[in-house]
Design an enzyme around this catalytic site. Structure first.
Site, PDB file in Angstrom:
ATOM      1  N   ASN A 209       0.842  -1.195   0.000  1.00 41.81           N
ATOM      2  CA  ASN A 209       0.000   0.000   0.000  1.00 41.81           C
ATOM      3  C   ASN A 209       0.878   1.247   0.000  1.00 41.81           C
ATOM      4  O   ASN A 209       2.104   1.149  -0.056  1.00 41.81           O
ATOM      5  CB  ASN A 209      -0.958  -0.022   1.195  1.00 41.81           C
ATOM      6  CG  ASN A 209      -0.216  -0.182   2.506  1.00 41.81           C
ATOM      7  OD1 ASN A 209       0.569   0.675   2.914  1.00 41.81           O
ATOM      8  ND2 ASN A 209      -0.458  -1.309   3.187  1.00 41.81           N
ATOM      9  N   ASP A 278      -4.682  -6.650   4.590  1.00 42.68           N
ATOM     10  CA  ASP A 278      -5.809  -7.478   5.043  1.00 42.68           C
ATOM     11  C   ASP A 278      -5.795  -8.854   4.379  1.00 42.68           C
ATOM     12  O   ASP A 278      -6.368  -9.809   4.904  1.00 42.68           O
ATOM     13  CB  ASP A 278      -7.137  -6.787   4.713  1.00 42.68           C
ATOM     14  CG  ASP A 278      -7.338  -5.520   5.531  1.00 42.68           C
ATOM     15  OD1 ASP A 278      -6.962  -5.504   6.714  1.00 42.68           O
ATOM     16  OD2 ASP A 278      -7.853  -4.540   4.969  1.00 42.68           O
ATOM     17  N   LYS A 288      10.151 -16.384 -10.290  1.00 43.30           N
ATOM     18  CA  LYS A 288       9.375 -15.311 -10.909  1.00 43.30           C
ATOM     19  C   LYS A 288       8.259 -15.873 -11.792  1.00 43.30           C
ATOM     20  O   LYS A 288       8.481 -16.766 -12.612  1.00 43.30           O
ATOM     21  CB  LYS A 288      10.300 -14.422 -11.746  1.00 43.30           C
ATOM     22  CG  LYS A 288       9.579 -13.270 -12.434  1.00 43.30           C
ATOM     23  CD  LYS A 288      10.545 -12.450 -13.277  1.00 43.30           C
ATOM     24  CE  LYS A 288       9.785 -11.370 -14.038  1.00 43.30           C
ATOM     25  NZ  LYS A 288      10.676 -10.560 -14.896  1.00 43.30           N
ATOM     26  N   PHE A 322      -5.254   2.796  14.605  1.00 49.20           N
ATOM     27  CA  PHE A 322      -5.449   3.808  13.566  1.00 49.20           C
ATOM     28  C   PHE A 322      -6.484   3.298  12.577  1.00 49.20           C
ATOM     29  O   PHE A 322      -6.542   2.104  12.290  1.00 49.20           O
ATOM     30  CB  PHE A 322      -4.125   4.100  12.848  1.00 49.20           C
ATOM     31  CG  PHE A 322      -3.312   5.184  13.493  1.00 49.20           C
ATOM     32  CD1 PHE A 322      -3.128   6.408  12.858  1.00 49.20           C
ATOM     33  CD2 PHE A 322      -2.749   5.002  14.743  1.00 49.20           C
ATOM     34  CE1 PHE A 322      -2.391   7.417  13.457  1.00 49.20           C
ATOM     35  CE2 PHE A 322      -2.005   5.992  15.349  1.00 49.20           C
ATOM     36  CZ  PHE A 322      -1.824   7.213  14.702  1.00 49.20           C
ATOM     37  N   LYS A 336     -14.482   0.138  15.227  1.00 50.65           N
ATOM     38  CA  LYS A 336     -13.160  -0.461  15.377  1.00 50.65           C
ATOM     39  C   LYS A 336     -12.707  -0.433  16.824  1.00 50.65           C
ATOM     40  O   LYS A 336     -12.165  -1.418  17.355  1.00 50.65           O
ATOM     41  CB  LYS A 336     -12.154   0.293  14.500  1.00 50.65           C
ATOM     42  CG  LYS A 336     -10.781  -0.344  14.412  1.00 50.65           C
ATOM     43  CD  LYS A 336      -9.940   0.356  13.337  1.00 50.65           C
ATOM     44  CE  LYS A 336      -8.786  -0.516  12.895  1.00 50.65           C
ATOM     45  NZ  LYS A 336      -8.051   0.054  11.750  1.00 50.65           N
ATOM     46  N   LYS A 340     -12.247  -4.095  18.696  1.00 50.71           N
ATOM     47  CA  LYS A 340     -10.855  -4.481  18.890  1.00 50.71           C
ATOM     48  C   LYS A 340     -10.312  -4.072  20.250  1.00 50.71           C
ATOM     49  O   LYS A 340      -9.118  -4.187  20.516  1.00 50.71           O
ATOM     50  CB  LYS A 340     -10.010  -3.912  17.748  1.00 50.71           C
ATOM     51  CG  LYS A 340     -10.540  -4.402  16.394  1.00 50.71           C
ATOM     52  CD  LYS A 340      -9.660  -4.025  15.227  1.00 50.71           C
ATOM     53  CE  LYS A 340     -10.268  -4.541  13.916  1.00 50.71           C
ATOM     54  NZ  LYS A 340      -9.410  -4.287  12.740  1.00 50.71           N
TER      55      LYS A 340
END
Length: 406
Positions: A209, A278, A288, A322, A336, A340
């Site tokens: 990301n 995730d 490869k 976060f 969240k 959590k």
């Protein structure tokens, strides 16, 4: 808290230089040893004798004035400092600091100083808002320089706007707060995660990301500045290492999970700022993957939810998560936090200008068990980190000893 501390007070040439006399006097009264450095322009607004009388030390004016032949004056001054305060700071001295210029005693000392620096800008409203000045201040903030924001009002030039030097009381309070914060987390173990994890497809490709790790690194530095023993577990990042912070490098979500769990029991505060994947490929090719068909189908599986795992195992830890969102920020953040078992969740809308990945700034909202605690405007990530650490300290002080925050 200032007793016995050495503070270098740099005074540059603006009309607000007269306020430096009050700043110097207040710092001395608070027990600090103040060594004053004035630019040539500053002496046009206030006499060096005034600062010498108030500080009870000679005032440094010229790089080539050496009071003691056994030392080099500007190096000795830089080495002696527990803190450097530049007040007022003109656009000129801010530019010199940002670009590493050293052509007088003050700028040379600033370049040699390793102590923390606080800057109190003072200038015309248009100068303060000029892109070059804004860029210079952003560069300094990125290096850890703290700013005491100027006030808004009637300026000496006749304009009304932002640029007036903060009042001496505010500046002295900022100095006291900095020294006080140095011990806020003394004896505490802080664990921070940062960066974006990478999930391998083959030896040369991976899924990841846009996280730069800058927010996590800023949090680790802010915790270290408050006296904590900090361990930073980092995946892919662009931020440089931090002196005094233990750095543990990982790549994948699974590696980050194991690194965190190994250190979780001993941690007092855990801040999960990393952008963890995730999903990961079900299988990783040993060589490869070659081009063949027009389409390549990848089978993905869920990674272990690290924050949820930590919430389930929490005993005494203060746990901060976060949440990077693009819509319904408050709803998702509170969900969240509850699912959590977090003590705080820091949420942002990454589609908003100035917030999100790969930026030096962020716009965040801090949520606790009763909802929104604080919404911060766009700030440099170092400033966001300071705000969050201050909030964590206050929240921990409210909790009874041994309470895990469930």
């Amino acid at each position: 808290m200032l007793q016995g501390k050495t503070i270098l007070l740099g005074i540059s040439g603006g009309i607000a230089a007269y306020k430096a006399a009050t700043i110097c006097s207040r710092l001395v009264q608070a027990g600090a040893k103040v060594r004053v450095i004035m630019t040539e322009s500053a002496t046009k607004f206030i006499a060096p004798l005034t600062l010498q009388t108030l500080s009870r030390h000679p005032v440094y004016l010229d790089t080539f004035d050496e009071f003691d032949p056994s030392v080099v004056a500007h190096i000795d001054a830089a080495d002696s400092a527990d803190l450097v305060l530049v007040a007022p700071a003109t656009a000129n001295i801010v530019g010199k600091m940002a670009n590493g210029l050293a052509d007088d005693f003050l700028s040379t000392t600033l370049l040699a100083a390793t102590a923390p620096v606080i800057v109190a800008p003072a200038m015309n409203v248009h100068m303060y808002a000029h892109p070059a000045v804004e860029r210079n201040m952003a560069l300094l903030a990125d290096r850890g320089v703290r700013f005491v924001e100027p006030g808004t009002g009637l300026l000496a030039c006749g304009y009304v706007g932002k640029g007036r030097l903060a009042e001496p009381e505010e500046i002295v309070a900022a100095v006291k707060h900095w020294f006080a914060s140095r011990t806020e987390l003394a004896g505490k173990s802080v664990l921070v995660t940062a960066g974006g994890t990478a999930e391998r497809l083959d030896p040369v490709r991976f899924l990841t990301n846009d996280s730069s790790g800058k927010m996590g690194f800023a949090l680790a530095e802010a915790a270290a500045n408050r006296g904590a023993d900090v361990t930073l577990i980092a995946a892919r990042t662009t931020a440089p290492p931090i002196v005094g912070v233990k750095l543990v490098r990982v790549e994948s979500a699974e590696q980050m999970l194991q690194a965190v769990l190994e250190r979780y029991d001993a941690a007092d505060i855990v801040i999960k700022a990393a952008a963890v994947a995730d999903y990961r490929p079900v299988s990783q090719a040993p060589t490869k993957i070659k081009k063949s068909e027009e389409k390549l189908v990848l089978e993905l599986e869920r990674t272990t939810d690290i924050l949820k795992t930590l919430g389930e195992r929490k005993t005494h830890q203060f746990l901060v998560g976060f949440a990077a969102e693009t819509e319904q920020v408050a709803q998702y953040a509170m969900d969240k936090l509850r699912r959590k078992n977090c003590d705080l969740v820091v949420a942002n809308d990454v589609s908003q200008d100035g917030a999100g990945f790969n930026l030096d700034t962020n716009v965040v909202q801090i949520f606790g068990k009763d909802g929104l605690i604080e919404a911060l405007p766009q700030l440099h990530k170092r400033e966001v980190a300071d705000h969050l650490l201050e909030r964590i300290v206050r929240q921990m002080q409210k909790k009874p000893a041994g309470e895990a925050g469930e």
